[in-house]
Scaffold this active site. Structure first.
Site, PDB file in Angstrom:
ATOM      1  N   THR A 178      14.505  14.797  36.201  1.00 52.95           N
ATOM      2  CA  THR A 178      14.723  16.559  35.888  1.00 52.95           C
ATOM      3  C   THR A 178      12.867  16.968  34.571  1.00 52.95           C
ATOM      4  OG1 THR A 178      16.366  16.456  33.517  1.00 52.95           O
ATOM      5  CG2 THR A 178      16.732  17.518  35.754  1.00 52.95           C
ATOM      6  N   LYS A 233      16.801   8.475  34.561  1.00 54.62           N
ATOM      7  CA  LYS A 233      16.523   9.962  34.093  1.00 54.62           C
ATOM      8  C   LYS A 233      16.426  10.211  32.180  1.00 54.62           C
ATOM      9  CE  LYS A 233      17.351  13.382  34.475  1.00 54.62           C
ATOM     10  NZ  LYS A 233      17.708  14.943  33.344  1.00 54.62           N
ATOM     11  N   THR A 269      19.487  14.682  30.186  1.00 56.44           N
ATOM     12  CA  THR A 269      20.110  14.213  30.122  1.00 56.44           C
ATOM     13  C   THR A 269      20.310  12.763  30.306  1.00 56.44           C
ATOM     14  OG1 THR A 269      22.657  15.976  30.881  1.00 56.44           O
ATOM     15  CG2 THR A 269      23.037  13.508  30.809  1.00 56.44           C
ATOM     16  N   GLU A 309      10.470  13.751  25.083  1.00 54.67           N
ATOM     17  CA  GLU A 309       9.595  15.269  24.166  1.00 54.67           C
ATOM     18  C   GLU A 309       9.034  15.658  24.301  1.00 54.67           C
ATOM     19  OE1 GLU A 309      13.750  17.427  27.114  1.00 54.67           O
ATOM     20  OE2 GLU A 309      13.479  17.406  25.181  1.00 54.67           O
ATOM     21  N   ASN A 350      11.797  22.963  23.683  1.00 58.31           N
ATOM     22  CA  ASN A 350      12.550  23.216  23.755  1.00 58.31           C
ATOM     23  C   ASN A 350      13.168  24.646  23.123  1.00 58.31           C
ATOM     24  OD1 ASN A 350      14.309  20.635  24.124  1.00 58.31           O
ATOM     25  ND2 ASN A 350      13.143  19.850  22.657  1.00 58.31           N
ATOM     26  N   SER A 407      13.497  30.783  28.814  1.00 58.70           N
ATOM     27  CA  SER A 407      13.055  31.435  28.873  1.00 58.70           C
ATOM     28  C   SER A 407      12.079  31.885  30.028  1.00 58.70           C
ATOM     29  CB  SER A 407      12.851  32.446  27.505  1.00 58.70           C
ATOM     30  OG  SER A 407      12.197  31.576  26.495  1.00 58.70           O
TER      31      SER A 407
END
Lengths: 408, 408
Positions: free
Chosen positions: A156, A182, A193, A280, A403, A408
């Site tokens: 993802t 992943k 996840t 991330e 994050n 948004s």
């Protein structure tokens, strides 16, 4: 996928085919995106299965069902949905998973409990049954695809596809182990996840397979952290198709069991480290080694406390030899430690020992180590023989951007 | 001080003078900066003292000594050094603290154990004895200063001076309680250790004073978190000069004890919330209320897990009504919870209930709440009567900038 992590390997590895494992992908259109988002992996009859799952008590129906299903010991297929985690969706989410299991089981002529389902993506939106049904129907009849395509399809927010492999001699056969994974926050429950799938053509009884997976997970998937958060959907499944033709392994004492375990452990460790390398916003890969603790478990808790400390992680992001933050993290871990026996290392350089900075401490070589991409932090507690190693990444502006701005 | 936190109050409050408390400040030049960095607070003979200290086992000599000193129950002065935490400096650090105690004790003609010392700043550099000696000498003879000047002088990375006050009727007297605090990460062990000092002119026996401070701390200083890290130097001291002339309080049953406690609790809570409002990089003040847990302690752990989750904190920074991350945090807390009884609230708006999103969920009012500066997150576990409230701030690019770039 967005811009590739600077810590990514040069290319996806050449994974061997695993006899009895066929990969197919399709578009279920779970999100408004132009990509495959449903993965179907068919497994030969006789495939055994083991699994480890998140301890998050707010887990998804996929996890609840999967935890039950592995007790059956038999797996015929895996479906992975990307774009919707189906977590916190109550009975509607459970119905969606049961519908997928039924659809695939009917196609294969097996029991629904042999069909494993995972989902990853936004929380709180029931997986749309119609999209799932059409996506599964397309996947069941799609042409087989590569490991890399499957690894991409389960992803993802991942910035690169992740795979690893190893082989082992079991009796008179060479068996292969290959896996894909992943995840890019340790998890971000929206879209990151951690899902890992390992496949081998070895023949292994379910109980031994589970023991091997549980053992391999401790030093791999359970020894990594990106942001200390724990997903509602984390899952690692290990499938053994038995197609290699070895005498089935049922005990650790069987010839070749140790070799197979070593291969599984290697694949689990490689996959776990790839997740960290796609953390991330990560710009540094960090290995934290703790020794001298009163036990291995105590060492692990101290190592995870260091690895999860926002202050340690931001210092590394800033290439700052700020060992005081490591001292702080050791001290707050809640584990036995003695300030005046503590030693701290960055790379191969001792920076503090016996409760104070080393005599004539020279920051230059430490600073040079911190300029690199692979950082090693060592802490010796000087109390016992307990040791542990965990892996994490630094905490950067990239993490905040991903994050804070995600939905948004 | 750098640019003022957007969450800061408009001005420093008008704190009452506390009879028996005299504040003085001086320049010890602990760092290359043009500001006062040494605070000296003289306390009238007969002042009683209570203290709470960090649980970090790698604590500083100041904390080690202070923990012993409060057992004596008597305090005649407080010295606070800003710019050097003196933590992890072994015997040399301890000698520096003992030298300060001796110098002040000689000046006042009291025992060294009545002189309390705190230090905040970089770890691993012994407090320079010569600078401390000259700074203390200057402070001992300086003119008395305001509360605000003292609050500024104990600060390091703080962006505004923090103070609070309350009063109480004890017997036939009105007693005053005033306090100052510094800290802007929950701590950053370099420069943002949390130090709090509360003063009252009430007469209180040391054992009761300690009981009051310990109780007040639970719901205030121990109920805030900025980054989950725990300093090597965190300290809160409560001094009671007895100058108000009330009949000395020695028991919770004494008339006025409850009123005094309420005033102390209010000051502690105000000071604790001010620390959060100066959280590094904070743009939102967040209150996390957990109810329906099996016990208050369980509720507190769940609330802290929500408040410490990087994913929750970044979602709030992004004004993102991402309640799935709250579900995730509840589930990973390791406390009793039942996914299908869980309810989540943002502000006054229920977003999820009984394990799934509320029917007809309207995000608009929730989004409006998240645009504000004061955010409230509620989680009801539906299991029991346990409840807890904690306070934190969001996690922003500002936090990364401050902590990744701090030393360099």
């Amino acid at each position: 996928m967005t811009s590739r992590s600077p810590l990514a390997p040069a290319a996806f590895p050449a994974l061997p085919d695993i006899a009895g494992v066929t990969r197919r992908i399709a578009r279920a259109h779970y999100k408004e995106w132009d990509r495959c988002d449903l993965t179907y992996i068919e497994l030969a009859p006789g495939t055994t299965v083991a699994g480890v799952f998140t301890r998050n008590v707010c887990c998804s129906s996929e996890v609840e069902l999967g935890r039950e299903q592995v007790k059956g010991g038999s797996g015929r297929a895996l479906i992975v949905n990307a774009g919707n985690s189906n977590a916190f969706t109550g009975y509607r989410g459970r119905e969606a998973v049961e519908a997928i299991r039924a659809q695939v089981a009917e196609h294969l002529g097996c029991a629904p409990g042999e069909i494993f389902v995972s989902s990853t993506g936004v929380i709180g939106v029931p997986l749309p049954k119609d999209k799932a049904r059409e996506g599964v129907a397309a996947a069941l009849t799609a042409a087989p695809c590569s490991w890399e395509a499957a690894a991409e399809t389960i992803g993802t927010t991942d910035t690169f596809a992740k795979g690893a492999h190893a082989s082992a001699i079991v009796g008179d056969r060479t068996v292969e182990v290959a896996g894909i994974v992943k995840g890019s926050g340790m998890i971000a429950p929206d879209m990151a996840t951690m899902l890992g799938y390992i496949f081998t053509d070895a023949a292994v009884a379910p109980a031994l397979l589970q023991a091997m997976l549980t053992k391999a997970t401790a030093g791999s998937f359970n020894a990594i952290t990106v942001d200390s958060d724990t997903s509602t959907s984390d899952t690692v499944l290990l499938f053994a198709t038995g197609q290699a033709g070895n005498v089935p392994l049922a005990s650790w004492d069987d010839a070749g069991a140790d070799a197979l375990y070593a291969a599984i452990e290697q694949v689990a460790l490689d996959l776990a480290q790839l997740v960290v390398r796609d953390g991330e916003g990560a710009s540094k890969f960090i290995e934290v080694q703790v020794s001298g603790a009163v036990s291995d478990e105590s060492a692990r808790r101290v190592a995870l406390t260091i690895a999860n400390s926002p202050l340690v992680k931001t210092a590394i992001a800033g290439e700052d030899a700020n060992w005081g933050r490591v001292v702080m993290a050791v001290g707050k871990a809640g584990e036995p430690a003695d300030r005046d026996r503590l030693a701290i290392r960055f790379g191969d350089h001792m920076v503090a020992k016996d409760g104070l900075p080393v005599e004539g401490y020279d920051e230059a070589p430490v600073a040079a180590h911190l300029k690199g991409q692979d950082i090693r932090i060592g802490a010796d507690l000087g109390l016992g023989d307990g040791r542990a190693t965990v892996w994490t990444c630094d905490l950067t502006h990239g993490y905040i951007s991903i994050n804070a701005d995600y939905r948004s």
